[in-house]
Design an enzyme around this catalytic site. Structure first.
Site: not given
Length: 508
Positions: A281, A284
């Site tokens: 995360y 991304r």
């Protein structure tokens, strides 16, 4: 920016920085002078008519019911300034002091405060001659404005207090004299006009948010370099994803990341046969997190720029009575000095920037941790074991984030009644501004740590090159901090990079 003409208008963060940091010259618009003269004439008419008006011929706050005789009105204003100059703590920076002078001059130039043009003339002359009041940073509760900080500014106006002039700390009167200026004898209402307002919290907050906006952009840069070094994919930044959730900051951050990563040889080296389906995360979700921070800062910028051109005095003087007021009085008492709009905004920005620091630290850990750093040496050390590499850098980032987490607790919910209960709800906006400034400073250091680590990580992917923009950033980092060949003291490196960030070395 060569010159700014003050007319009581909205001031942008760029303009505030130009005066505060680059000594941009300031002048007063003729129409502003005319408005101030009309406003002052209204005050004189009130005095001539023997009317009782708060702040003009009464005491202040809880003492507003005390009528002051005409012959004592000048002394009343001087007493107000002296009695309220009780600030404590470290002085504001010279840039913050300059920002306060600019903002106070601009607000008085609106012509709603009943002051003579001569008062604004002196504030502007102090700016242009680099006479900077020494203003302790603590002591304001943010309603009735920033009384204590602004009182220290006003002390120099009357030739008292302390000021910095060309690097030397002097008595306020001596500083004015060296600059070829003379102190002002305050007339009725003028002491209150100087003290009632939000210019201390606005000054500190505006300069902090200007730095934070640059940080939000630079976080994309540092994050992109980390992603490339970690053999991540920019697929998650595809515009189609972000147009399906069209927050402006998210779209802008994704587009920025795509541009930063375009043409990377490192990316091309693992495009095929990559076992990873998705990145973590912290890589991304950069558009979603960094973009949300951008949106928060855009909102807070709007609040600050509106406040920079707002009348925050009390009472306000309206030489031409407004048709919207039933009693059509020329002098109206209100609460524009209350710092709530700023206090809430500062707490909002503090939360967002603390989270930006958090996602940045996760990328730092991912670069250093040998369990998840895609084959890079442990802690990016050329000789892991014998050398600890950047191990301490992630620990420092964690410590800084913990401090940010504490400072992200809201101050705007902490009202404490003051002035004998007359001022029974206050904003604590200055506390919010000071907390925000410290958070920004911490995040500058955390982003500096990521840049330092990402630059080292990219070098372990040689001979492959990153993208052209990121190679330029890499060169910029190396112009400040050399490659880590063996263990050395990292504190100077972190400070040097953070200073370079603050000075705009990576803005382009």
């Amino acid at each position: 920016m060569e010159q700014i003409i003050l007319n009581g208008q909205l001031l942008t963060l760029t303009q505030i920085e130009a005066v505060s940091l680059a000594n941009c010259r300031v002048e007063i618009a003729p129409e502003a002078r005319a408005r101030m003269e009309a406003s002052r004439a209204t005050i004189e008419e009130i005095l001539d008519a023997g009317q009782t008006v708060y702040g003009v011929n009464t005491g202040f706050g809880k003492l507003s019911d005390v009528r002051i005789p005409h012959e004592s009105l000048a002394q009343l204003q001087t007493n107000l300034v002296r009695s309220h100059a009780g600030g404590v703590g470290n002085p504001l920076s010279e840039a913050e002091s300059r920002a306060m002078l600019l903002l106070r001059a601009n607000v008085l130039a609106k012509g709603f405060s009943g002051n003579r043009p001569a008062l604004v003339d002196l504030l502007v002359a102090m700016l242009n001659a680099s006479v900077h009041p020494v203003i302790p940073e603590k002591g304001s509760v943010g309603a009735s404005g920033d009384l204590a900080p602004l009182a220290h500014l006003a002390l120099v106006v009357i030739g008292e207090g302390e000021a910095l002039h060309r690097g030397e700390r002097l008595n306020g009167g001596d500083a004015l004299k060296r600059a070829g200026l003379a102190p002002l004898q305050l007339a009725a209402k003028e002491g209150l006009a100087l003290l009632n307002g939000t210019q201390a919290m606005t000054a500190v907050g505006a300069l902090a948010i200007a730095r934070a906006r640059r940080l939000a952009q630079l976080a994309d840069v540092a994050g992109a370099m980390s992603l490339d070094a970690l053999k991540g994919t920019p697929a998650a930044f595809d515009a189609r994803i972000h147009e399906a959730r069209p927050h402006a900051g998210q779209i802008a951050a994704a587009a920025h990341l795509i541009t930063l990563l375009e043409g990377s040889e490192i990316r091309e080296s693992h495009r095929e046969h990559c076992s990873r389906v998705q990145d973590a995360y912290c890589l991304r979700c950069m558009p979603q997190v960094h973009g949300a921070v951008r949106d928060v800062l855009a909102h807070v910028t709007g609040v600050l720029e509106t406040e920079a051109g707002s009348a925050t005095d009390n009472p306000l003087v309206f030489p031409v009575p407004s048709s919207k007021t039933q009693d059509r009085e020329a002098v109206l008492s209100g609460g524009n000095f209350h710092g709530a709009p700023l206090a809430y905004a500062f707490d909002y920005a503090a939360i967002a920037l603390t989270d930006l620091a958090g996602i940045t630290e996760r990328r730092i850990d991912r670069l250093l941790n040998p369990d998840i750093n895609e084959g890079l040496p442990a802690f990016l050390s050329p000789d892991p074991g014998l050398s600890s590499g950047f191990m301490i850098a992630q620990i420092v980032a964690a410590a800084l984030i913990n401090e940010c987490q504490v400072f992200a607790s809201p101050s705007s919910t902490g009202s404490i009644p003051t002035d004998g209960g007359k001022e029974d709800h206050v904003s604590m906006g200055m506390t919010g501004a000071l907390k925000l400034r410290q958070i920004v400073e911490n995040v500058e250091r955390i982003v500096a740590i990521e840049l330092m680590c990402a630059a080292q990580a990219v070098e372990f992917r040689r001979p492959l090159q990153s993208s052209a923009p990121l190679e330029r950033v890499h060169a910029g980092v190396r112009a400040v901090v050399p490659r880590l060949e063996q263990d050395r003291t990292l504190a100077p490196d972190i400070d040097a990079l953070a200073t370079a960030i603050r000075k705009g070395a990576f803005n382009a």
